[in-house]
Design a protein around this motif. Structure first.
Motif, short mmCIF file in Angstrom:
data_model
loop_
_atom_site.label_atom_id
_atom_site.label_comp_id
_atom_site.label_asym_id
_atom_site.label_seq_id
_atom_site.Cartn_x
_atom_site.Cartn_y
_atom_site.Cartn_z
N TYR A 84 -10.84 3.95 4.40
CA TYR A 84 -9.75 3.90 3.44
C TYR A 84 -9.54 2.48 2.95
O TYR A 84 -9.63 1.52 3.72
CB TYR A 84 -8.46 4.43 4.10
N LYS A 85 -9.26 2.35 1.65
CA LYS A 85 -9.09 1.04 1.04
C LYS A 85 -7.74 0.41 1.39
O LYS A 85 -7.65 -0.79 1.62
CB LYS A 85 -9.23 1.16 -0.48
N ASN A 86 -6.71 1.22 1.37
CA ASN A 86 -5.36 0.73 1.64
C ASN A 86 -4.48 1.86 2.13
O ASN A 86 -4.97 2.98 2.32
CB ASN A 86 -4.77 0.06 0.39
N VAL A 87 -3.22 1.56 2.28
CA VAL A 87 -2.29 2.55 2.81
C VAL A 87 -2.13 3.74 1.88
O VAL A 87 -2.18 4.90 2.30
CB VAL A 87 -0.90 1.90 3.06
N ILE A 88 -1.97 3.46 0.59
CA ILE A 88 -1.78 4.54 -0.39
C ILE A 88 -3.01 5.44 -0.42
O ILE A 88 -2.90 6.67 -0.49
CB ILE A 88 -1.51 3.95 -1.79
N HIS A 89 -4.21 4.82 -0.35
CA HIS A 89 -5.45 5.59 -0.36
C HIS A 89 -5.53 6.49 0.88
O HIS A 89 -5.94 7.65 0.80
CB HIS A 89 -6.66 4.65 -0.42
N ALA A 90 -5.15 5.95 2.03
CA ALA A 90 -5.19 6.73 3.26
C ALA A 90 -4.21 7.91 3.20
O ALA A 90 -4.55 9.05 3.53
CB ALA A 90 -4.88 5.84 4.45
#
Length: 392
Positions: A336-342
């Protein structure tokens, strides 16, 4: 009306005392001392002596001399004193309160650091099996239900599997909790207005202090949290804590030790703020309702558990995202790239249920952990005191 009590035995009724609940009747004069050494024999229990200590030749009403009366008067010293009604009970209560362990540590900061470290170590060890099950449920490595994960761990690793990674957990949590509680107390006291002063900030000081405490402890101890997660999931890849650290640094670089830090910080701010604010508020409500300044251990356990339930339920989706990001690309998992992506990926693949997978065992672990931690912390603060100060 006054009760006649004796310094040697418990007074259960007027003009009567019991030894091991075996009655021995004896005429006693108030405020009178009786000489002699201490003498007791099981064979004498339950005998009616009927002897007056001032009489050199004590006898019963029928004129006969009771057996052992001379020895009784000679060897059993008793002083009968007049106690106001209810004083005997209060005296016992005071004696119980005086039997406390006290360790003098003049530095208040050191007292809080030690108390927080002990509280963190005890609480995490108590809930280590639930923490292991929760981590496996979040990443889906050993089953899809609490029962399935529990049986799989026992079948593959035995009881030791439930405590796998607990040492690193204790090493992480002890300093983390110490830093957290120290930061909370320091910031909360700084921001809290003194009596008669206007509030320094428009929001509750405990809310800000809790957020600062969570951020401080997370920044210091996050690498240990990541290593602990890796040891729990990839038990065959690493030989121990040091080996895990070295392999992660060699293969993935230093930045890997802080993978998932962003969702962790985002999650810890509302969690810690809510947790400490709820705990502080519930303690104030308890004192107001029950009119008691000191709060007992059981009450502290319940208040801390309720505060933990409120805070953990509100921030659980961010905890799930953090665990997924920490695992990384192991076993072909998505990176995952970042929190929103996860969060968006989990929501798309598993639905809303995926964001709350493991909430049950998480609450089973976090709720008692919070209660035990707060209870141990308050208990340690009562033990570790200054020379002339007893912290509440």
């Amino acid at each position: 009306m006054s009760n006649k009590g004796m310094a040697l035995f418990d007074d259960k009724r007027d003009m009567f005392f019991s030894i091991c609940d075996l009655g021995s009747q004896w005429s006693l004069e108030p405020n009178t001392s009786y000489p002699g050494g201490l003498f007791a024999s099981v064979g004498q229990m339950g005998m009616g002596f009927g002897a007056s200590p001032n009489s050199p030749n004590p006898r019963n009403n029928d004129g006969t001399k009771p057996p052992f009366s001379d020895l009784f008067v000679k060897y059993l010293p008793i002083r009968v004193i007049e106690l106001p009604e209810g004083e005997a009970a209060s005296t016992k209560k005071k004696k119980k309160l005086e039997l406390k362990l006290k360790i003098k540590i003049p530095n208040p900061s050191l007292r809080r650091l030690i108390s927080g470290g002990i509280a963190g170590a005890i609480s995490r060890t108590c809930v280590a099996p639930l923490e292991t099950i929760r981590t496996h449920l979040m990443v889906g490595s050993s089953g899809n239900s609490t029962t399935e994960v529990f049986h799989n761990i026992l079948q593959n690793d035995g009881w030791k599997g439930l405590f796998r990674g607990n040492l690193i957990n204790v090493i992480r949590v002890a300093p983390s909790k110490a830093i957290e509680l120290f930061a909370f107390d320091t910031v909360n006291k700084t921001l809290s207005p003194k009596p008669g002063e206007v509030s320094k900030i428009p929001i509750p000081p405990s809310l800000v202090a809790g957020a600062c405490a969570g951020v401080s402890s997370t920044l210091v101890t996050y690498p240990l949290e990541l290593v602990k997660t890796r040891l729990t999931i990839e038990k065959n890849m690493y030989d121990g804590i040091l080996d895990a650290f070295l392999k992660i640094l060699q293969r993935e670089g230093p930045a890997e030790l802080y993978r998932g830090l962003a969702p962790s910080l985002i999650g810890v701010i509302p969690y810690a703020a809510t947790n400490y604010f709820a705990y502080d508020t519930l303690r104030k409500v308890y004192r107001k309702i029950f009119k008691e300044e000191k709060i007992g251990n059981i009450e502290t356990l319940l208040i801390g558990s309720l505060a933990g339930a409120i805070s953990s339920s509100a921030t659980f989706p961010l905890e799930v995202a953090r665990k997924h990001m920490q695992v990384g690309a192991l076993h072909g998992r998505q990176v995952y790239k970042n929190v929103i992506h996860a969060l968006s990926s989990i929501l798309e693949q598993e639905g809303i249920h995926g964001l709350y997978k493991g909430l049950g065992p998480s609450c089973m672990k976090l709720v008692p952990a919070a209660g035990i931690s707060f209870m141990c912390y308050e208990a340690c603060k009562r033990i570790l005191v200054d020379k002339n100060e007893d912290e509440a």
